[in-house]
Write an enzyme that holds these catalytic residues in place. Structure first.
Site, PDB file in Angstrom:
ATOM      1  N   ILE A 162      -3.630  10.487  11.712  1.00 55.16           N
ATOM      2  CA  ILE A 162      -2.631  10.947  10.739  1.00 55.16           C
ATOM      3  C   ILE A 162      -3.345  11.685   9.618  1.00 55.16           C
ATOM      4  CG2 ILE A 162      -0.747  10.241   9.211  1.00 55.16           C
ATOM      5  CD1 ILE A 162      -0.332   9.660  12.285  1.00 55.16           C
ATOM      6  N   ALA A 177     -10.605  -5.032  15.495  1.00 55.81           N
ATOM      7  CA  ALA A 177     -10.260  -6.457  15.638  1.00 55.81           C
ATOM      8  C   ALA A 177      -9.059  -6.790  14.749  1.00 55.81           C
ATOM      9  CB  ALA A 177     -11.457  -7.332  15.258  1.00 55.81           C
ATOM     10  N   GLY A 214       0.810  -1.217   0.000  1.00 59.68           N
ATOM     11  CA  GLY A 214       0.000   0.000   0.000  1.00 59.68           C
ATOM     12  C   GLY A 214       0.838   1.259   0.000  1.00 59.68           C
ATOM     13  N   GLY A 215       1.726   1.364  -1.007  1.00 55.78           N
ATOM     14  CA  GLY A 215       2.637   2.513  -1.058  1.00 55.78           C
ATOM     15  C   GLY A 215       2.184   3.620  -1.986  1.00 55.78           C
ATOM     16  N   SER A 216       1.029   3.453  -2.618  1.00 55.00           N
ATOM     17  CA  SER A 216       0.627   4.405  -3.658  1.00 55.00           C
ATOM     18  C   SER A 216       0.129   5.745  -3.115  1.00 55.00           C
ATOM     19  CB  SER A 216      -0.449   3.774  -4.543  1.00 55.00           C
ATOM     20  OG  SER A 216      -1.458   3.183  -3.759  1.00 55.00           O
ATOM     21  N   ARG A 217      -0.312   5.757  -1.875  1.00 52.70           N
ATOM     22  CA  ARG A 217      -0.795   7.031  -1.298  1.00 52.70           C
ATOM     23  C   ARG A 217      -0.727   6.977   0.220  1.00 52.70           C
ATOM     24  NH1 ARG A 217      -6.483   5.787  -0.537  1.00 52.70           N
ATOM     25  NH2 ARG A 217      -6.879   3.812  -1.572  1.00 52.70           N
ATOM     26  N   TYR A 221     -12.429  -3.159  12.092  1.00 52.87           N
ATOM     27  CA  TYR A 221     -11.107  -2.543  11.948  1.00 52.87           C
ATOM     28  C   TYR A 221     -10.266  -2.755  13.215  1.00 52.87           C
ATOM     29  CZ  TYR A 221      -7.697   1.226  10.978  1.00 52.87           C
ATOM     30  OH  TYR A 221      -6.555   1.959  10.769  1.00 52.87           O
TER      31      TYR A 221
HETATM   32  P1  NAP Z   1      -4.901   5.103   2.527  1.00 54.39           P
HETATM   33  O1  NAP Z   1      -4.501   6.514   2.263  1.00 54.39           O
HETATM   34  O2  NAP Z   1      -6.312   4.690   2.319  1.00 54.39           O
HETATM   35  O3  NAP Z   1      -3.937   4.149   1.646  1.00 54.39           O
HETATM   36  C1  NAP Z   1      -4.108   2.758   1.706  1.00 54.39           C
HETATM   37  C2  NAP Z   1      -3.054   2.088   0.846  1.00 54.39           C
HETATM   38  O4  NAP Z   1      -3.279   0.670   0.923  1.00 54.39           O
HETATM   39  C3  NAP Z   1      -3.165   2.457  -0.626  1.00 54.39           C
HETATM   40  O5  NAP Z   1      -1.874   2.489  -1.185  1.00 54.39           O
HETATM   41  C4  NAP Z   1      -3.986   1.312  -1.221  1.00 54.39           C
HETATM   42  O6  NAP Z   1      -3.732   1.066  -2.601  1.00 54.39           O
HETATM   43  C5  NAP Z   1      -3.443   0.158  -0.395  1.00 54.39           C
HETATM   44  N1  NAP Z   1      -4.349  -0.988  -0.371  1.00 54.39           N
HETATM   45  C6  NAP Z   1      -5.658  -1.040  -0.017  1.00 54.39           C
HETATM   46  N2  NAP Z   1      -6.123  -2.288  -0.144  1.00 54.39           N
HETATM   47  C7  NAP Z   1      -5.092  -3.049  -0.610  1.00 54.39           C
HETATM   48  C8  NAP Z   1      -4.931  -4.399  -0.953  1.00 54.39           C
HETATM   49  N3  NAP Z   1      -5.945  -5.270  -0.852  1.00 54.39           N
HETATM   50  N4  NAP Z   1      -3.738  -4.817  -1.410  1.00 54.39           N
HETATM   51  C9  NAP Z   1      -2.695  -3.963  -1.528  1.00 54.39           C
HETATM   52  N5  NAP Z   1      -2.773  -2.669  -1.207  1.00 54.39           N
HETATM   53  C10 NAP Z   1      -3.962  -2.217  -0.762  1.00 54.39           C
HETATM   54  O7  NAP Z   1      -4.553   4.671   4.034  1.00 54.39           O
HETATM   55  P2  NAP Z   1      -3.575   5.375   5.112  1.00 54.39           P
HETATM   56  O8  NAP Z   1      -4.368   6.332   5.883  1.00 54.39           O
HETATM   57  O9  NAP Z   1      -2.324   5.807   4.465  1.00 54.39           O
HETATM   58  O10 NAP Z   1      -3.289   4.126   6.086  1.00 54.39           O
HETATM   59  C11 NAP Z   1      -2.173   3.267   5.914  1.00 54.39           C
HETATM   60  C12 NAP Z   1      -2.147   2.267   7.067  1.00 54.39           C
HETATM   61  O11 NAP Z   1      -2.072   2.964   8.305  1.00 54.39           O
HETATM   62  C13 NAP Z   1      -3.404   1.408   7.155  1.00 54.39           C
HETATM   63  O12 NAP Z   1      -3.065   0.102   7.566  1.00 54.39           O
HETATM   64  C14 NAP Z   1      -4.241   2.104   8.199  1.00 54.39           C
HETATM   65  O13 NAP Z   1      -5.130   1.232   8.831  1.00 54.39           O
HETATM   66  C15 NAP Z   1      -3.150   2.587   9.135  1.00 54.39           C
HETATM   67  N6  NAP Z   1      -3.563   3.719   9.976  1.00 54.39           N
HETATM   68  C16 NAP Z   1      -3.911   4.923   9.410  1.00 54.39           C
HETATM   69  C17 NAP Z   1      -4.265   5.976  10.251  1.00 54.39           C
HETATM   70  C18 NAP Z   1      -4.642   7.338   9.712  1.00 54.39           C
HETATM   71  O14 NAP Z   1      -5.015   8.218  10.504  1.00 54.39           O
HETATM   72  N7  NAP Z   1      -4.540   7.593   8.409  1.00 54.39           N
HETATM   73  C19 NAP Z   1      -4.291   5.799  11.636  1.00 54.39           C
HETATM   74  C20 NAP Z   1      -3.938   4.565  12.165  1.00 54.39           C
HETATM   75  C21 NAP Z   1      -3.563   3.534  11.323  1.00 54.39           C
HETATM   76  P3  NAP Z   1      -4.649   1.772  -3.753  1.00 54.39           P
HETATM   77  O15 NAP Z   1      -4.217   3.227  -3.779  1.00 54.39           O
HETATM   78  O16 NAP Z   1      -4.299   1.072  -5.003  1.00 54.39           O
HETATM   79  O17 NAP Z   1      -6.067   1.600  -3.307  1.00 54.39           O
END
Ligand code: NAP
Length: 248
Positions: free
Chosen positions: A189, A158, A13-16, A156
């Site tokens: 974040i 869990a 999940g490095g695209s964004r 989530y």
């Molecule tokens: P995000 O902006 O929604 O990005 C999610 C990334 O995961 C995207 O690159 C997406 O790819 C990829 N992805 C989704 N489903 C996938 C799959 N089945 N296989 C491979 N890649 C997949 O999320 P984020 O906010 O950066 O969060 C990143 C991580 O941190 C997550 O595990 C999230 O639960 C955790 N987290 C985030 C926060 C927060 O406040 N943002 C807080 C606590 C924990 P596509 O672009 O191709 O969809």
């Protein structure tokens, strides 16, 4: 100082969002970056090109982390392209929030598959090469919600609590082979996603955090650099909260 020179890393999940931030900071520290995406092909290809401008090797792979066979294929492709895997960051994750009364079985299972099964799939996929080379650092992205729970996020939280148990077990099983496994638990974040939310709501969240701001992908990336680097070679089985003091 560059802390990750010549290390090869896989980031799911490095695209964004946070994963993109990790890819950028790792590249600045000299790491070669293999990262995955699910559907954001264009953003992923652009990022790979931008990372290579920093003088490292970078490549984007379309790979569904919730699919066991695709994870196996990914690991073998990365080994072929990069030669080895020193660091795995299980970052890919989704939410499908709802109160339990309204949560479907499908939405429960999907979140567990993408957030938790993915960690099993990718860890299994890099296990053999890491055992052979007798080193490795695995970093799993949990959440503050995996530690304390959250109304409307039973699926989530869990999945994120499951990651902590899984990661500790891996640390116990593989410590003797010099493979480390740690968890990062981000708080709130701020990403492109949260930028679309109502400013007053977001500001009330910020004010509830001891450090009075949301975190940035770079805040999470810096913690990952530490856990991936040789600065943390005696640290395993830990959960590091990067949340501005939210859980204090
Ligand atoms: P995000 O902006 O929604 O990005 C999610 C990334 O995961 C995207 O690159 C997406 O790819 C990829 N992805 C989704 N489903 C996938 C799959 N089945 N296989 C491979 N890649 C997949 O999320 P984020 O906010 O950066 O969060 C990143 C991580 O941190 C997550 O595990 C999230 O639960 C955790 N987290 C985030 C926060 C927060 O406040 N943002 C807080 C606590 C924990 P596509 O672009 O191709 O969809």
């Amino acid at each position: 100082m560059k802390l990750l020179e010549n290390k090869n890393v896989i980031i799911t999940g490095g695209s964004r969002g946070i994963g993109k931030g990790i890819a950028e900071v790792f590249a600045q520290h000299g790491a070669n970056v293999a990262f995955t995406y699910n559907s954001s092909k264009e953003a992923a290809e652009t990022l790979a090109k931008d990372l290579e401008k920093l003088g490292i090797k970078a490549k984007a792979y379309q790979s569904d982390a919730s699919d066991f066979d695709q994870a196996q294929q990914l690991a073998s492709d990365v080994i072929k392209d990069f030669g080895s895997v020193d660091v795995l960051i299980n970052n890919a994750g989704i939410t499908k929030d709802n109160l339990l009364m309204r949560m479907s079985e499908e939405d429960f299972n999907k979140v567990i598959e993408v957030n938790l099964n993915s960690v099993f799939n990718l860890t299994k996929a890099v296990l053999r090469p890491m055992l052979k080379q007798r080193h490795g650092s695995i970093i799993n992205m949990s959440s503050v919600v995996g530690i304390k729970g959250n109304a409307g996020q039973a699926n989530y939280s869990a999945s994120k609590a499951g990651i902590i148990g899984f990661s500790k077990s891996v640390a116990l099983e593989l410590g003797s082979r010099n493979i480390r496994s740690n968890v990062i638990a981000p708080g709130f974040i701020e990403t492109e996603m949260t930028a679309k939310l109502d400013e007053a709501t977001v500001d009330s969240w910020r004010q509830a955090i001891p450090l009075k701001r949301g975190g940035t992908p770079t805040d999470i990336a810096n913690a990952c650099v530490f856990l991936a680097s040789d600065m943390s070679t005696y640290i395993t089985g830990q959960t590091l909260s990067v949340d501005g003091g939210m859980l204090t």
